[in-house]
Structure formats: C-alpha cells, structure tokens
Write a protein that holds these residues in place. Structure first.
Motif, PDB file in Angstrom:
ATOM      1  N   UNK A 355       0.831  -1.203   0.000  1.00 59.52           N
ATOM      2  CA  UNK A 355       0.000   0.000   0.000  1.00 59.52           C
ATOM      3  C   UNK A 355       0.863   1.251   0.000  1.00 59.52           C
ATOM      4  N   UNK A 356       0.454   2.223  -0.804  1.00 57.93           N
ATOM      5  CA  UNK A 356       1.072   3.544  -0.818  1.00 57.93           C
ATOM      6  C   UNK A 356       0.350   4.422   0.201  1.00 57.93           C
ATOM      7  N   UNK A 357       1.115   5.182   0.981  1.00 64.63           N
ATOM      8  CA  UNK A 357       0.564   6.023   2.030  1.00 64.63           C
ATOM      9  C   UNK A 357      -0.034   7.305   1.427  1.00 64.63           C
ATOM     10  N   UNK A 358      -1.232   7.639   1.886  1.00 66.43           N
ATOM     11  CA  UNK A 358      -1.925   8.864   1.482  1.00 66.43           C
ATOM     12  C   UNK A 358      -1.942   9.819   2.661  1.00 66.43           C
ATOM     13  N   UNK A 359      -1.235  10.924   2.539  1.00 60.84           N
ATOM     14  CA  UNK A 359      -1.257  11.958   3.580  1.00 60.84           C
ATOM     15  C   UNK A 359      -1.947  13.190   2.996  1.00 60.84           C
ATOM     16  N   UNK A 360      -3.263  13.262   3.216  1.00 61.22           N
ATOM     17  CA  UNK A 360      -4.074  14.365   2.696  1.00 61.22           C
ATOM     18  C   UNK A 360      -4.526  15.297   3.806  1.00 61.22           C
ATOM     19  N   UNK A 361      -3.893  15.213   4.964  1.00 59.28           N
ATOM     20  CA  UNK A 361      -4.336  15.999   6.101  1.00 59.28           C
ATOM     21  C   UNK A 361      -5.368  15.238   6.899  1.00 59.28           C
ATOM     22  N   UNK A 362      -6.205  15.969   7.669  1.00 63.88           N
ATOM     23  CA  UNK A 362      -7.155  15.279   8.530  1.00 63.88           C
ATOM     24  C   UNK A 362      -8.113  14.427   7.698  1.00 63.88           C
ATOM     25  N   UNK A 363      -8.541  13.337   8.293  1.00 64.30           N
ATOM     26  CA  UNK A 363      -9.284  12.316   7.556  1.00 64.30           C
ATOM     27  C   UNK A 363     -10.608  12.862   7.045  1.00 64.30           C
ATOM     28  N   UNK A 364     -11.330  13.626   7.836  1.00 65.72           N
ATOM     29  CA  UNK A 364     -12.666  14.076   7.454  1.00 65.72           C
ATOM     30  C   UNK A 364     -12.628  15.134   6.357  1.00 65.72           C
ATOM     31  N   UNK A 365     -11.727  16.095   6.468  1.00 64.17           N
ATOM     32  CA  UNK A 365     -11.715  17.203   5.525  1.00 64.17           C
ATOM     33  C   UNK A 365     -10.792  17.025   4.340  1.00 64.17           C
ATOM     34  N   UNK A 366      -9.742  16.200   4.503  1.00 64.38           N
ATOM     35  CA  UNK A 366      -8.749  15.962   3.444  1.00 64.38           C
ATOM     36  C   UNK A 366      -8.310  17.266   2.779  1.00 64.38           C
ATOM     37  N   UNK A 367      -7.762  18.224   3.536  1.00 66.46           N
ATOM     38  CA  UNK A 367      -7.436  19.532   2.955  1.00 66.46           C
ATOM     39  C   UNK A 367      -6.322  19.493   1.919  1.00 66.46           C
ATOM     40  N   UNK A 368      -5.537  18.406   1.897  1.00 68.17           N
ATOM     41  CA  UNK A 368      -4.440  18.290   0.921  1.00 68.17           C
ATOM     42  C   UNK A 368      -4.699  17.133  -0.052  1.00 68.17           C
ATOM     43  N   UNK A 369      -5.959  16.901  -0.381  1.00 62.08           N
ATOM     44  CA  UNK A 369      -6.266  15.725  -1.219  1.00 62.08           C
ATOM     45  C   UNK A 369      -5.724  15.836  -2.632  1.00 62.08           C
ATOM     46  N   UNK A 370      -5.275  17.010  -3.054  1.00 52.13           N
ATOM     47  CA  UNK A 370      -4.706  17.131  -4.399  1.00 52.13           C
ATOM     48  C   UNK A 370      -3.444  16.288  -4.564  1.00 52.13           C
ATOM     49  N   UNK A 371      -2.843  15.814  -3.474  1.00 49.16           N
ATOM     50  CA  UNK A 371      -1.716  14.882  -3.614  1.00 49.16           C
ATOM     51  C   UNK A 371      -2.152  13.596  -4.310  1.00 49.16           C
ATOM     52  N   UNK A 372      -3.467  13.345  -4.313  1.00 49.25           N
ATOM     53  CA  UNK A 372      -4.012  12.130  -4.931  1.00 49.25           C
ATOM     54  C   UNK A 372      -4.362  12.324  -6.398  1.00 49.25           C
ATOM     55  N   UNK A 373      -4.379  13.564  -6.881  1.00 48.19           N
ATOM     56  CA  UNK A 373      -4.830  13.867  -8.241  1.00 48.19           C
ATOM     57  C   UNK A 373      -3.761  13.496  -9.257  1.00 48.19           C
ATOM     58  N   UNK A 374      -4.135  13.345 -10.515  1.00 42.07           N
ATOM     59  CA  UNK A 374      -3.134  13.110 -11.559  1.00 42.07           C
ATOM     60  C   UNK A 374      -2.021  14.139 -11.498  1.00 42.07           C
ATOM     61  N   UNK A 375      -0.782  13.662 -11.480  1.00 35.60           N
ATOM     62  CA  UNK A 375       0.373  14.528 -11.320  1.00 35.60           C
ATOM     63  C   UNK A 375       0.800  14.712  -9.894  1.00 35.60           C
ATOM     64  N   UNK A 376      -0.043  14.325  -8.931  1.00 38.62           N
ATOM     65  CA  UNK A 376       0.308  14.413  -7.525  1.00 38.62           C
ATOM     66  C   UNK A 376       1.198  13.258  -7.105  1.00 38.62           C
ATOM     67  N   UNK A 377       1.898  13.396  -5.984  1.00 40.55           N
ATOM     68  CA  UNK A 377       2.862  12.364  -5.583  1.00 40.55           C
ATOM     69  C   UNK A 377       2.230  11.008  -5.283  1.00 40.55           C
ATOM     70  N   UNK A 378       1.034  10.990  -4.706  1.00 42.33           N
ATOM     71  CA  UNK A 378       0.385   9.709  -4.416  1.00 42.33           C
ATOM     72  C   UNK A 378      -0.025   9.027  -5.714  1.00 42.33           C
TER      73      UNK A 378
END
Length: 423
Positions: A355-378
């Motif tokens: 599994x690759x780790x997803x660090x998008x900030x707090x679980x409920x709000x995911x304020x950094x979820x763009x790390x998951x978007x195309x081109x993001x590190x995740x």
C-alpha cells in the motif's frame, strides 16, 4: 442490501441514454422506443441499467411532483425488468453531459441554496421519497442514487455554485439518504460525486463522505481529467485510473469490505482514440475487477447522442456502446465480451498486499487531497508501481501503522510516495 462479500457476483450494466431525444425523451415518453432500447441493452448480455429522470420535469414546482412522470418512470422500470434488467434510479438531475437541469424554483428570482435552504431541502426530500416509494415494491429496483455528480453545484469550476461547508455537505447527504430509505426501506441507496471529491483541495464533498455515507461507494472514472493528457491513452495510469479510484476509496472506508460501484466509466475521444477504445475498455474493466469488493461496472453510456442535438461537447456524442443507427460499436462488443466472461463467476481477487501512504491531512476534511490527483505524488507513486506489474493499494497516513487495519485489508507492506522511486 449488498450481498455478503463471499457470495458476490460482478454486475455489468449501462447508464441508459435514450436513443430518441436523449433525456428529453421524458417530454414525449414513448414506451415502445424505450423497449427497443432496452432490448438492445439486454442483447449485450448486461444485467442492469441506471436511469435518469430530469428533476425539473418531474418536480416543476416545489409542491408538485407530477404523477404521470412518476408513472412513466415505473413503466420504464417494469419494461426493464421484463428483459432481465435491474434498475437503479438517480434522483436529482441535476447535471448530465455538461447540461444543468435545475427547477425554476431554485434559480434566478427564486435563487436558493440547493444544499441548505429549508424549503428546497423539504422539496428534495419529498421528491426522492416519492420516487423511491413508487419503485419500492418492484423486485428489480436496485435503489436510489441521490443525483448525478450533484457535488459539482457546490464549488468551482461551476459558474454559479451554491457554496457550502463540508459539514453542510454531510448533513445534506445524510438527510437525503434518509428520505430514500423512508421511501424504499432496505434498498442500497447511495450518492455519487465527480472526482473533485477525491482530488480538489477545499471541495466540500470529501473522500470520507464518498466512502462512508450510503450503502456503497460510487466512483466515476473519467480520464479526460488530465490523466490521459499527462500519461497517454495507453499509459498504465490511464488504463488503471478506475482501479486507482476504487483503491483510493478503500483508503477512506471504515468497513474494509465496503462494496464499491464503478458507476460511470467510458472511453472519451479524442483522449482515447477510437481505434483504441475497445482495448481501453478491456484493460480498464479488467484492472478494476482486480480490486477487491467491486459491486459492479456500469458503462457510460448505452447509446450515442444523436447528432441532431446541438451544443454538446464533442466527446459526449460518441460515448455509447451502440451507435446512433443502433449498431453495436467495437467498445460495445468489448464490454459485452467482458460481461459474458464474468457472468456467474465469483469475484474473489487476492488482497493487494503493498500500500502507498496517502497523507491528505485530517481524515474528514482531506485539505491536501490534491496529492491524490493526476500529477500528484500519491497518484504518480501508485501508477509507477502499477506500471511495474504490482497491485498497489492505498492507506491513509493515520492508519499506516495500525496493525489491525492493515491486517483487515491484507496489507503486509507500506511505502511512502517518495520511497517508490527508490524501489
């Protein structure tokens, strides 16, 4: 309710786009034309359709839900059942193929927030309850989806959004799901979002909402979101975008066996060239079904949009399994072959152990979820592993050292995105 995981069979269906008049067919409902479309869909060997009543036509006034329109929906559902097709119904349409369909009592002189205004909420509740109740006694009725990608009304890039907070989005979802349950108790009611919920920082509908509210998680996989442009039509990231979204949803799910419905996926030209559409279809579906706990795959869409209708984005005209003349397109043959291959087979893919780790900030709000978007590190780390033939999962940073959670999903190895390039 969703069947137990060990007994699950993959469902193959299609989002029904009427061949005559597109969704405007509700204005001139012709059951014979609908039946001809459903015959063609059943002829592909599919087992369900997702159908779309247009909200302004069904509820033109806040206190008027047209009985004849509801009756026509039930007649469509009955006709589908006669052909062996189960029926899922979206309620608040809402948004379809670049067009918004909102009743006049929510716009201009009656402008009210779709998600927070008390009168709008009561009207929406009664509408969803009424549709669900009308279908509740039909064995082929699968359940309600609140609306098609209605989250797009709550944020940019919509030109006139009804802005809300994440807490208000959650309250709206819970209230509307409860209305569906009152209308048709025990059915698997759910909601659906376009991928801003997973990828756009600050978007009020969040991954936690998608993966934790409703009977199952719906994902809509469209590679024109930058994926095909960045990674190419035959890239692993493109052909496995649907699988990535399924695995991303599982990172946020509380229940490790929560069903995931690939509710929309298609082969949009020119991002997927016509000569590659069938191969893209086979690869996309095969990779998606290599993910655990998939409920089913529902292709967008059944019939091409007639060229006689104006102003659609060009890619919307050619997404059907069936051409405007009713012939089965190569993508339709590919999808039908997949349905035939999987018919009756249990869906039991092995666990994804890395599994690759997803660090998008707090679980409920995911304020950094763009790390998951195309081109993001995740996204890039997951795609790099997939391109090497691995079968990566995803896990939230907050759970990446939780032995019980990892064991419940069969994960034995965890890596951070920056570590993937060194592997």
């Amino acid at each position: 309710m969703p069947v137990p995981n060990e007994d699950r069979r993959i469902r193959f269906g299609v989002n029904y786009t009427p061949s005559q008049g597109w969704f405007h067919h509700w204005l001139d409902f012709d059951l014979d034309a609908v039946c001809a479309d459903l015959d063609a869909i059943a002829g592909l060997g599919l087992d369900h359709v997702r159908v779309f009543p247009l909200w302004p036509l069904f509820q033109p006034n806040r206190t008027l839900i047209r009985p004849r329109a509801v009756e026509q929906l039930v007649r469509l559902a009955d006709a589908a059942a006669e052909r062996g097709l189960d029926v899922a119904v979206d309620g608040l349409q809402g948004h379809l193929s670049s067009f918004d369909f909102l009743p006049a009592w929510t716009r201009t002189w009656h402008r009210r927030n779709l998600f927070t205004d008390p009168e709008v909420l009561s009207g929406q509740e009664e509408y969803l309850r009424t549709l669900a109740a009308a279908l509740a006694d039909r064995p082929a009725f699968l359940g309600m989806t609140l609306g098609n990608e209605i989250n797009q009304f709550a944020d940019g890039p919509h030109p006139d959004p009804d802005r809300i907070t994440g807490a208000q989005a959650a309250a709206w979802l819970e209230r509307m799901l409860a209305a569906c349950e009152r209308g048709a108790p025990g059915r698997p009611h759910l909601h659906a979002a376009y991928d801003a919920a997973w990828y756009r920082d600050g978007h009020p509908f969040t991954p936690a909402h998608a993966a934790r509210l409703g009977a199952m998680t719906a994902v809509h996989s469209w590679v024109f979101n930058g994926t095909a442009q960045r990674y190419g039509p035959a890239g692993a990231a493109t052909e496995q975008h649907a699988a990535y979204l399924i695995e991303l949803s599982k990172a946020w799910a509380v229940d490790p066996r929560r069903p995931v419905w690939l509710q929309e996926v298609g082969a949009p030209a020119p991002h997927i060239p016509g000569e590659r559409a069938a191969a893209f279809t086979a690869a996309t579906v095969t990779h998606a079904l290599d993910c655990p706990d998939v409920w089913g795959v529902t292709w967008w869409c059944s019939h091409d949009v007639p060229r006689s209708l104006a102003d659609f984005p060009e890619l919307e005209y050619g997404l059907g399994l069936l051409a405007e003349d009713g012939s089965v397109k190569p993508v339709g043959r590919a999808f039908a072959a997949l349905a035939a291959r999987w018919r009756g087979r249990p869906h039991r893919p092995p666990a994804r152990t890395t599994a690759v780790v997803v660090d998008a900030g707090d679980v409920e709000g995911a304020p950094r979820r763009s790390v998951c978007a195309p081109g993001g590190p995740v996204f890039d780390a997951w795609a790099a592993l997939a391109a090497r033939g691995a079968r990566p999962a995803l896990v939230l940073a907050q759970l990446s050292e939780d032995a019980h959670h990892l064991a419940s999903r069969g994960i034995t190895e965890v890596c951070r995105p920056e570590e993937v390039g060194r592997r």
